[in-house]
Design an enzyme around this catalytic site. Structure first.
Site, PDB file in Angstrom:
ATOM      1  N   TYR A 155     -10.523  15.152  -9.455  1.00 19.89           N
ATOM      2  CA  TYR A 155      -9.911  14.339 -10.500  1.00 19.89           C
ATOM      3  C   TYR A 155      -8.918  15.180 -11.297  1.00 19.89           C
ATOM      4  O   TYR A 155      -7.815  14.721 -11.629  1.00 19.89           O
ATOM      5  CB  TYR A 155     -10.989  13.773 -11.431  1.00 19.89           C
ATOM      6  CG  TYR A 155     -10.449  12.813 -12.465  1.00 19.89           C
ATOM      7  CD1 TYR A 155     -10.185  11.482 -12.134  1.00 19.89           C
ATOM      8  CD2 TYR A 155     -10.198  13.226 -13.775  1.00 19.89           C
ATOM      9  CE1 TYR A 155      -9.699  10.591 -13.069  1.00 19.89           C
ATOM     10  CE2 TYR A 155      -9.707  12.343 -14.727  1.00 19.89           C
ATOM     11  CZ  TYR A 155      -9.454  11.028 -14.364  1.00 19.89           C
ATOM     12  OH  TYR A 155      -8.956  10.160 -15.303  1.00 19.89           O
ATOM     13  N   ASP A 186       0.878  -1.156   0.000  1.00 20.94           N
ATOM     14  CA  ASP A 186       0.000   0.000   0.000  1.00 20.94           C
ATOM     15  C   ASP A 186       0.922   1.214   0.000  1.00 20.94           C
ATOM     16  O   ASP A 186       1.628   1.468   0.982  1.00 20.94           O
ATOM     17  CB  ASP A 186      -0.894   0.004   1.242  1.00 20.94           C
ATOM     18  CG  ASP A 186      -1.889   1.153   1.247  1.00 20.94           C
ATOM     19  OD1 ASP A 186      -1.609   2.196   0.607  1.00 20.94           O
ATOM     20  OD2 ASP A 186      -2.938   1.036   1.902  1.00 20.94           O
TER      21      ASP A 186
END
Length: 307
Positions: free
Chosen positions: A177, A78
């Site tokens: 985004y 991760d």
């Protein structure tokens, strides 16, 4: 007299975010040129990430790298956990003693994006998570990996994003985004400045309309019959397989003169033209050239003219 074939034998690469899509294809194509590729991600054969897909795993990616001719090494990671990333880099150093190519393809935030929603209409937790996945993870990985990469002259950093510096002058339909996909372009430009003095190269690279596993599933098609999705989404006619960007980046990594690209914002098409590579079907899609005209509302624009 034949041109020398590109070769990455003896080179060590880390593709961060190689579970599926562009990351997987980049890892495989690096392997096809002989590289040892450490592939990372959060989805393994025993656990899955928040993306929720169990059909692709980093172990499978590593096996594909090896089958292509390289050596694939899967390391569950991760990239928001600093100590795990440090442990990853320490392992690469311990086992190989060098790092030649770092590809930051970490994302996994598609399920959080709601295009068309205004900034204040987007759930804050979702927006901040996008920035963690698409920006913070890249910063952590570069910070941990660059000391190993710059140990040997000629290191390459590739920031994978969506759009080029030119195409992303237009708003990307969602506040968060837009930030997540513009940040890697600036990261590459900034790293280019820092790496120039130590013989390194940094670029950002974008695929076009990518036929990723998730996108194929979204349209209910497979790689074998992907053109059936054009009826649902006409612009899908310009879609490219992940192998296209993978092949371009592999040739970039094998190019001794890649320093000429330092700081550039590139597309899969740019690399294809420069290195003479083609997509899986033999074409050379120019997705951004096609989409720019379609988005501008021009009529009669044919995808076949951009393949």
């Amino acid at each position: 007299m034949h041109a020398e074939q590109p070769n990455l034998t003896g080179r060590i690469a880390l593709v961060a975010g190689a579970t599926r899509g562009a990351g997987r294809a980049i890892a495989v194509e690096l392997g096809a040129l002989g590289a040892t590729v450490y592939v990372t991600g959060r989805t393994t054969r025993t656990q899955r990430s928040e993306v929720g897909r169990a059909t692709e795993t980093i172990e499978e990616t590593a096996e594909l790298v090896t089958a292509a001719g390289g050596e694939g090494v899967a390391v569950p990671t991760d990239h928001l956990e600093v100590e795990r990333v440090r442990a990853l880099v320490e392992r690469v150093d311990r086992e190989r003693g060098r790092l030649d190519v770092l590809v930051n393809d970490i994302w996994g935030g598609e399920h959080l994006v709601e295009f068309g929603k205004k900034m204040w209409e987007t759930e804050l937790a979702h927006g901040l998570r996008m920035l963690e996945l698409g920006v913070r993870s890249h910063i952590i990985t570069s910070s941990c990996a660059l000391p190993l990469l710059v140990r040997h002259e000629g290191g390459l950093v590739v920031e994978i994003t969506d759009g080029t510096a030119e195409t992303n002058k237009a708003f990307r339909e969602n506040f968060y985004y837009d930030l997540a996909k513009n940040a890697p372009i600036r990261m590459a430009a900034n790293l280019a400045h820092d790496l120039a003095g130590v013989g390194g190269t940094a670029v950002s690279v974008t695929p076009g309309f990518l036929r990723s596993e998730q996108m194929l599933d979204h349209f209910g098609v497979t790689e074998a019959n992907w053109r059936d999705a054009i009826a649902q989404e006409p612009s899908f006619a310009i879609a490219e397989s992940p192998a296209y960007v993978g092949r371009g980046i592999a040739r970039l990594a094998a190019d001794p003169g890649r320093g000429r690209w330092n700081g550039r914002s590139l597309s899969s098409r740019d690399l294809a033209v420069a290195y003479g590579v083609r997509d899986a079907d033999g074409s050379q899609p120019d997705a951004w050239g096609y989409l720019s005209r379609v988005t501008a509302g021009e009529e009669g624009v044919l995808a076949d003219d951009y393949r």
